[in-house]
Scaffold this motif. Structure first.
Motif, PDB file in Angstrom:
ATOM      1  N   UNK A 191       0.769  -1.434  -0.107  1.00 23.67           N
ATOM      2  CA  UNK A 191      -0.007   0.143   0.151  1.00 23.67           C
ATOM      3  C   UNK A 191       1.061   1.241   0.190  1.00 23.67           C
ATOM      4  N   UNK A 192       0.466   2.234  -0.590  1.00 24.26           N
ATOM      5  CA  UNK A 192       1.241   3.576  -0.673  1.00 24.26           C
ATOM      6  C   UNK A 192       1.716   3.752   0.783  1.00 24.26           C
ATOM      7  N   UNK A 193       2.636   4.428   0.687  1.00 27.84           N
ATOM      8  CA  UNK A 193       3.437   4.769   2.064  1.00 27.84           C
ATOM      9  C   UNK A 193       2.453   5.965   2.577  1.00 27.84           C
ATOM     10  N   UNK A 194       1.803   6.682   1.752  1.00 28.44           N
ATOM     11  CA  UNK A 194       1.065   8.006   2.266  1.00 28.44           C
ATOM     12  C   UNK A 194      -0.222   7.524   2.776  1.00 28.44           C
ATOM     13  N   UNK A 195      -0.457   6.176   2.696  1.00 32.96           N
ATOM     14  CA  UNK A 195      -1.691   5.444   3.378  1.00 32.96           C
ATOM     15  C   UNK A 195      -1.139   5.061   4.623  1.00 32.96           C
ATOM     16  N   UNK A 196      -1.367   5.988   5.916  1.00 37.20           N
ATOM     17  CA  UNK A 196      -0.708   5.708   7.089  1.00 37.20           C
ATOM     18  C   UNK A 196      -1.452   4.705   8.028  1.00 37.20           C
ATOM     19  N   UNK A 197      -2.427   4.078   7.678  1.00 38.86           N
ATOM     20  CA  UNK A 197      -2.957   3.250   8.667  1.00 38.86           C
ATOM     21  C   UNK A 197      -2.254   2.107   9.115  1.00 38.86           C
ATOM     22  N   UNK A 198      -2.359   1.489  10.267  1.00 42.19           N
ATOM     23  CA  UNK A 198      -1.334   0.632  11.084  1.00 42.19           C
ATOM     24  C   UNK A 198      -1.943  -0.722  10.480  1.00 42.19           C
ATOM     25  N   UNK A 199      -1.483  -1.766  10.842  1.00 38.84           N
ATOM     26  CA  UNK A 199      -1.767  -3.155  10.161  1.00 38.84           C
ATOM     27  C   UNK A 199      -3.144  -3.385  10.968  1.00 38.84           C
ATOM     28  N   UNK A 200      -3.224  -3.459  12.125  1.00 36.87           N
ATOM     29  CA  UNK A 200      -4.607  -3.697  12.723  1.00 36.87           C
ATOM     30  C   UNK A 200      -5.497  -2.702  12.199  1.00 36.87           C
ATOM     31  N   UNK A 201      -5.388  -1.613  12.018  1.00 38.00           N
ATOM     32  CA  UNK A 201      -6.476  -0.811  11.375  1.00 38.00           C
ATOM     33  C   UNK A 201      -6.829  -1.349   9.928  1.00 38.00           C
ATOM     34  N   UNK A 202      -5.931  -1.643   9.192  1.00 37.21           N
ATOM     35  CA  UNK A 202      -5.930  -2.382   7.710  1.00 37.21           C
ATOM     36  C   UNK A 202      -6.844  -3.588   7.756  1.00 37.21           C
ATOM     37  N   UNK A 203      -6.343  -4.559   8.992  1.00 37.57           N
ATOM     38  CA  UNK A 203      -6.979  -5.571   8.896  1.00 37.57           C
ATOM     39  C   UNK A 203      -8.604  -5.434   9.304  1.00 37.57           C
TER      40      UNK A 203
END
Length: 447
Positions: A191-203
């Protein structure tokens, strides 16, 4: 126009062994008798197959456990492995239904190292190209640079592969000079680095099914749209969850890395390569096989139907059994003996270019791989011509000399009841084509 059905699969196996049944990975029924419509070709691309520098010679000589397992499943359905190429952990294998063998031409492979600035093969690409029914196809399996911050390295890897790979078939010397191109592997785009969500948020987004929102930040689609890399190719939108990074043996994501769609299958069609013919491709599926948990990746498969020109060549079993497309014809042999030299006789049925490296291999009956010969002899060094037949009942068009070739004693036991001969055309640049296959030759041991 006629159709060919192709099945692709890519899997980063994480140096593991195939401890799970692979039928579902190939979209096959465990009972071969229940299969209905089989693909004409399978293309299996693997990454991170277990490999050690000290074992590189052995790796090049013997199949890995994943390829063996795949080959066994496909052999039960009358597939023949046309080619396997390996570069350390990268393995690419192409399989064809047996009935297509005489209409597959000019098989060639290439590889490119991109690890350590091109000095090491832990990253890079392997490829196989071939002709089938007048069309050219190229398959690429690549493993690109890793990590979120490695975007520029992945772009550089892609462009290095494009520039480096060179084939030796006229008009198809580069990857994108082929009619159909399929590019797959662990491309490692995140995912683009500008997308700053953490792994748990992405999950949490994944579990909510908000995949489109997440995919909008996919690095691969970004570089495709900007023209930096992969812009020549097309990809169906993945409707499955990110394929990396899972806990091994688990359905849960490992939060050491942000989940991402690292494992991809893309394609390109050069639609207007021929006059009065428009080549077409239809993608039938693009799925993730989530039940395979031995790695931190999930495998992905795709099924395609491609159009080929109508060459007035039927490929059903009846025509295949008549060997209408053979360029080399072997005379029927009643028996070979296990404990002595044996002789084969053959002739050319068409005006065929002969290469100095052409060879004939002895294979077990119902062979399932073109590299699984028992013994072989080079034609140029060992064959002897016989006078052409003067019988008025035999045709003379394309019919020149008959040749004999003597083979050494076969290193086979009584468990092998018959063998077959295959004539291979092989150019100096290792471009290979099957020109003829003999009927089964019964084996006996002399009393």
């Amino acid at each position: 126009m006629d159709n060919l059905k192709l099945y692709m699969v890519t899997y980063n196996v994480g140096t593991t062994s195939p401890d799970q049944d692979l039928h579902d990975l190939l979209s096959l029924n465990p009972n071969a008798k229940n299969e209905k419509s089989l693909p004409d070709f399978y293309v299996v691309s693997l990454q991170e197959v277990k490999s050690k520098p000290a074992n590189m010679l052995m790796d090049s000589l013997f199949n890995d456990s994943w390829t063996n397992s795949t080959c066994n499943i496909l052999a039960a359905r009358d597939y023949v492995k046309l080619k396997t190429i390996r570069l350390q952990g990268l393995v690419l294998s192409v399989y064809s239904l047996r009935k297509h063998l005489f209409n597959v031409r000019e098989i060639e492979s290439e590889y490119t190292r991109t690890g350590l600035s091109g000095m090491w093969g832990n990253k890079g690409a392997v490829s196989v190209r071939l002709g089938a029914y007048g069309c050219s196809l190229c398959f690429v399996n690549s493993h690109l640079a890793a990590h979120d911050e490695g975007l520029d390295d992945r772009v550089e890897d892609y462009n290095a592969i494009i520039k480096d790979q060179e084939f030796h078939v006229p008009e198809h010397t580069e990857i994108f000079f082929h009619d159909y191109v399929f590019w797959m592997g662990d491309l490692n785009f995140r995912l683009m680095e500008q997308y700053e969500m953490a792994p748990d948020e992405i999950e949490r987004l994944i579990k909510k099914g908000e995949l489109e929102k997440l995919f909008a930040y996919d690095q691969l689609r970004h570089v495709m749209s900007t023209g930096k890399a992969f812009s020549e190719l097309t990809e169906a939108d993945p409707k499955f969850a990110p394929t990396f990074k899972f806990g091994v043996g688990s359905d849960d994501y490992d939060h050491k890395r942000r989940p991402a769609w690292t494992d991809r299958i893309l394609y390109k069609v050069n639609s207007n390569n021929y006059e009065n013919v428009t080549l077409k491709l239809e993608q039938k599926s693009y799925v993730c096989h989530g039940q395979y948990t031995v790695s931190d990746h999930r495998p992905v498969s795709a099924e395609f139907v491609i159009k080929i020109p109508d060459l007035n060549v039927r490929v059903d079993a009846q025509v295949f059994s008549e060997n209408l497309d053979e360029s080399v014809q072997f005379e029927k042999i009643p028996v070979w003996y296990l404990d002595e030299e044996n002789i084969a006789t053959y002739k050319f049925t068409k005006d065929t270019l002969k290469n100095k490296d052409d060879w004939i291999g002895v294979f077990r009956e119902n062979f399932n791989a073109l590299d699984d010969y028992v013994v072989y002899e080079y034609v140029n060094k060992s064959s002897s011509p016989l006078p052409a037949s003067k019988s008025p009942h035999r045709g003379t068009h394309h019919e020149g000399l008959r040749y004999t070739l003597t083979f050494p004693e076969l290193p086979l036991g009584r468990s092998c009841s018959a063998v077959q001969l295959i004539y291979f055309s092989l150019t100096e640049d290792n471009v290979q084509t099957v020109l003829g296959i003999s009927d089964p030759i019964p084996l006996k041991k002399k009393d």
